[in-house]
Write a protein that holds these residues in place. Structure first.
Motif, PDB file in Angstrom:
ATOM      1  N   MET A 150      15.286   0.053   0.059  1.00  0.00           N
ATOM      2  CA  MET A 150      14.514   0.168   1.295  1.00  0.00           C
ATOM      3  C   MET A 150      15.388  -0.116   2.506  1.00  0.00           C
ATOM      4  SD  MET A 150      11.089  -1.937   0.089  1.00  0.00           S
ATOM      5  CE  MET A 150      12.036  -3.299  -0.631  1.00  0.00           C
ATOM      6  N   ASP A 184       3.665   1.340   4.399  1.00  0.00           N
ATOM      7  CA  ASP A 184       4.928   1.923   4.863  1.00  0.00           C
ATOM      8  C   ASP A 184       5.921   0.836   5.270  1.00  0.00           C
ATOM      9  OD1 ASP A 184       4.017   4.691   4.740  1.00  0.00           O
ATOM     10  OD2 ASP A 184       2.737   4.161   6.433  1.00  0.00           O
ATOM     11  N   SER A 197       8.798   1.789   2.648  1.00  0.00           N
ATOM     12  CA  SER A 197      10.043   2.350   3.172  1.00  0.00           C
ATOM     13  C   SER A 197      10.871   1.331   3.952  1.00  0.00           C
ATOM     14  CB  SER A 197       9.750   3.562   4.058  1.00  0.00           C
ATOM     15  OG  SER A 197       8.913   3.199   5.150  1.00  0.00           O
ATOM     16  N   HIS A 198      10.188   0.373   4.606  1.00  0.00           N
ATOM     17  CA  HIS A 198      10.904  -0.596   5.445  1.00  0.00           C
ATOM     18  C   HIS A 198      10.311  -1.983   5.223  1.00  0.00           C
ATOM     19  CE1 HIS A 198      13.556  -1.456   8.938  1.00  0.00           C
ATOM     20  NE2 HIS A 198      12.714  -2.445   9.146  1.00  0.00           N
ATOM     21  N   GLU A 246       9.464  -2.042  -3.398  1.00  0.00           N
ATOM     22  CA  GLU A 246      10.297  -0.871  -3.670  1.00  0.00           C
ATOM     23  C   GLU A 246       9.607   0.047  -4.672  1.00  0.00           C
ATOM     24  OE1 GLU A 246      15.000   0.147  -4.430  1.00  0.00           O
ATOM     25  OE2 GLU A 246      14.261  -1.862  -4.899  1.00  0.00           O
TER      26      GLU A 246
END
Length: 275
Positions: A118, A54, A86-87, A81
């Protein structure tokens, strides 16, 4: 899941230990992973796999030529990506270091990350207090030892490595609070060679950058590394890394460790092995 790359390095090791101490689950990634870690080898882009991750904390591979370093970082961002990260958090270089020869790959990588789909956070880390003494050496002077320095009167807003790890751990405890933020993680005070010498009770002999180049060459250092070390010495000597900041204590929730204490301890350890 949080994945921290460069797990065999000192910074990432300290960060993973801090995350464990805070009860934050995270996995290390390394080219030579130990038990419980994931294989992450930037030199083989096709092998990269960030599925299930994540939040990715991307620590760039060790110093490379610019094109190679950028290619490694670009591949890592693209795979992150692709695999649904997500981050992404990137450990970059302080903005005060733009005159350093190592700065360009960091700035290019920041741009690649910011242009991705992202969310991101950039940690622009300052100079480690532990390595402030790397351009310095010891020599005998009568019955005593003195520091040989190419840094002149330059000072550095250095940072203890552990403080940077703690700041990153604080961020990773709630990455969403730090989306699209760039943090300048430099020290709260600037330290010079003269400060270190006073603390250690010794003298300093200043040498020119030309003399420092000769010392590096005589030591057998590869030309690429010589250019890097000369860049660091020149930028410090001419005052570009002395700017302090408030972002580090903000993320730490406390005052940073005194960089003078850390730098002096590291340099004193090297004095102990001078024949």
């Amino acid at each position: 899941m949080i994945l921290v790359t460069g797990a065999s390095g000192r910074f990432s090791s300290a960060l993973l230990a801090e995350l464990r101490a805070r009860g934050i689950p995270a996995v290390g990634g390394s080219r030579t992973p130990s038990a419980g870690q994931r294989h992450v080898d930037f030199s083989v882009p096709d092998s990269l796999d960030f599925n299930g991750v994540d939040t990715l904390l991307l620590v760039p591979a060790g110093a490379q030529e610019d094109d190679r370093q950028i290619a490694f970082n670009r591949a890592a961002v693209e795979v992150a990506e692709r695999d649904g990260v997500s981050h992404i958090v990137y450990t970059s270089l302080t903005g005060a270091g733009d005159h350093l020869s190592m700065a360009l790959p960091h700035r290019v990588t920041e741009g690649i990350i910011m242009a991705s789909g992202m969310t991101w956070t950039i940690l622009r880390n300052g100079v480690y207090a532990e390595i402030l003494g790397v351009p310095l050496s010891w020599e005998k002077h009568g019955e005593a030892l003195r520091i040989v320095s190419p840094l002149g009167d330059g000072a550095v807003a250095a940072v203890a490595r552990h403080d940077l790890a703690c700041a990153a751990a604080s961020l990773l405890s709630d990455p969403g609070r730090h989306e699209r933020k760039v943090y300048e993680l430099v020290g709260s005070r600037a330290v010079s060679v003269a400060d270190v010498a006073v603390r250690l009770g010794c003298e300093v002999r200043d040498i020119s950058l030309g003399e420092y180049r000769q010392l590096l060459a005589e030591g057998g250092m590869p030309s690429f590394r010589q250019s890097l070390m000369l860049s660091i010495a020149s930028v410090i000597r001419h005052g570009f890394l002395a700017r302090t900041g408030d972002d580090l204590p903000y993320l730490l929730g406390r005052e940073p460790t005194d960089p003078l204490v850390v730098a002096a301890k590291a340099l004193a350890a090297r004095r102990a092995v001078v024949p």
